[in-house]
Design a protein around this motif. Structure first.
Motif, PDB file in Angstrom:
ATOM      1  N   ALA A   1       0.835  -1.193   0.000  1.00 43.50           N
ATOM      2  CA  ALA A   1       0.000   0.000   0.000  1.00 43.50           C
ATOM      3  C   ALA A   1       0.878   1.253   0.000  1.00 43.50           C
ATOM      4  O   ALA A   1       1.896   1.302   0.695  1.00 43.50           O
ATOM      5  N   GLY A   2       0.475   2.212  -0.824  1.00 50.62           N
ATOM      6  CA  GLY A   2       1.263   3.419  -0.995  1.00 50.62           C
ATOM      7  C   GLY A   2       2.252   3.356  -2.127  1.00 50.62           C
ATOM      8  O   GLY A   2       2.825   4.380  -2.516  1.00 50.62           O
TER       9      GLY A   2
ATOM     10  N   GLY B   1      -6.714  11.367  -9.630  1.00 57.69           N
ATOM     11  CA  GLY B   1      -5.682  11.945  -8.776  1.00 57.69           C
ATOM     12  C   GLY B   1      -4.590  10.974  -8.383  1.00 57.69           C
ATOM     13  O   GLY B   1      -3.531  11.387  -7.896  1.00 57.69           O
ATOM     14  N   ARG B   2      -4.829   9.681  -8.579  1.00 56.75           N
ATOM     15  CA  ARG B   2      -3.826   8.665  -8.238  1.00 56.75           C
ATOM     16  C   ARG B   2      -3.326   7.919  -9.478  1.00 56.75           C
ATOM     17  O   ARG B   2      -2.161   7.533  -9.542  1.00 56.75           O
ATOM     18  N   PHE B   3      -4.210   7.706 -10.442  1.00 55.86           N
ATOM     19  CA  PHE B   3      -3.862   6.975 -11.660  1.00 55.86           C
ATOM     20  C   PHE B   3      -3.757   7.952 -12.829  1.00 55.86           C
ATOM     21  O   PHE B   3      -4.495   8.948 -12.892  1.00 55.86           O
ATOM     22  N   THR B   4      -2.856   7.630 -13.756  1.00 56.67           N
ATOM     23  CA  THR B   4      -2.716   8.431 -14.968  1.00 56.67           C
ATOM     24  C   THR B   4      -2.682   7.509 -16.171  1.00 56.67           C
ATOM     25  O   THR B   4      -1.852   6.598 -16.230  1.00 56.67           O
ATOM     26  N   ILE B   5      -3.575   7.758 -17.116  1.00 59.84           N
ATOM     27  CA  ILE B   5      -3.577   6.996 -18.356  1.00 59.84           C
ATOM     28  C   ILE B   5      -2.882   7.822 -19.429  1.00 59.84           C
ATOM     29  O   ILE B   5      -3.047   9.053 -19.494  1.00 59.84           O
TER      30      ILE B   5
ATOM     31  N   SER C   1       0.084   5.733  -5.233  1.00 60.86           N
ATOM     32  CA  SER C   1      -0.649   5.736  -3.955  1.00 60.86           C
ATOM     33  C   SER C   1      -1.656   4.591  -3.905  1.00 60.86           C
ATOM     34  O   SER C   1      -2.827   4.776  -3.560  1.00 60.86           O
ATOM     35  N   LEU C   2      -1.186   3.423  -4.254  1.00 54.86           N
ATOM     36  CA  LEU C   2      -2.088   2.270  -4.336  1.00 54.86           C
ATOM     37  C   LEU C   2      -2.633   1.891  -2.966  1.00 54.86           C
ATOM     38  O   LEU C   2      -1.945   2.010  -1.941  1.00 54.86           O
TER      39      LEU C   2
ATOM     40  N   VAL D   1      -2.469  -5.401  -3.937  1.00 56.08           N
ATOM     41  CA  VAL D   1      -1.920  -4.375  -3.051  1.00 56.08           C
ATOM     42  C   VAL D   1      -2.075  -4.870  -1.618  1.00 56.08           C
ATOM     43  O   VAL D   1      -3.188  -5.066  -1.143  1.00 56.08           O
ATOM     44  N   SER D   2      -0.948  -5.065  -0.959  1.00 55.60           N
ATOM     45  CA  SER D   2      -0.980  -5.552   0.417  1.00 55.60           C
ATOM     46  C   SER D   2      -1.000  -4.396   1.404  1.00 55.60           C
ATOM     47  O   SER D   2      -0.426  -3.335   1.159  1.00 55.60           O
TER      48      SER D   2
END
Length: 124
Positions: A14-15, A66-70, A85-86, A122-123
């Motif tokens: 995570a993160g 805001g966290r992912f970008t394609i 920031s998973l 994501v752990s």
């Protein structure tokens, strides 16, 4: 026909960050937009992001904005999904999809071609 192959999945804390890639081949000139969807165990497939192949305009779901970008590289016929920031709730199988219609939607049924998927865990 268009063939799509995803790579880049894996296990991350995570993160952390991961970048997924999707290479398109075949009749790629028929593609209007490319999208990324995800499906967690026991849940429906949901839209994450999309990009118009020629113009580059992007679309995101609220859960990843805001966290992912394609992004896409037309010369390489490749679309990317940079995931930062998973969170554990991002754990899912991620699928690349291509749409011929000139209307970008978030509905899986509107996409014409699909990759085989890549797993992201994501752990916490």
């Amino acid at each position: 026909q268009v063939q799509l192959v995803e790579t880049g999945g894996g296990l991350v804390q995570a993160g952390g960050s991961l970048r997924l890639s999707c290479i398109a081949s075949g009749r790629t000139r028929s593609i209007y937009a490319m999208g990324w969807f995800r499906q967690a165990p026991g849940k429906e497939r949901e839209f994450a992001a999309a990009v118009i192949w020629s113009g580059g305009r992007t679309y995101y779901s609220d859960s990843v904005k805001g966290r992912f970008t394609i992004s896409r590289d037309n010369a390489k016929n490749t679309v990317y999904l940079q995931m930062n920031s998973l969170k554990p709730e991002d754990t899912a199988d991620y699928y690349c999809a291509a749409e011929r219609s000139t209307v970008v939607t978030s509905k899986p049924a509107d996409y014409d071609y699909w990759g085989q998927g890549t797993q992201v865990t994501v752990s916490s």
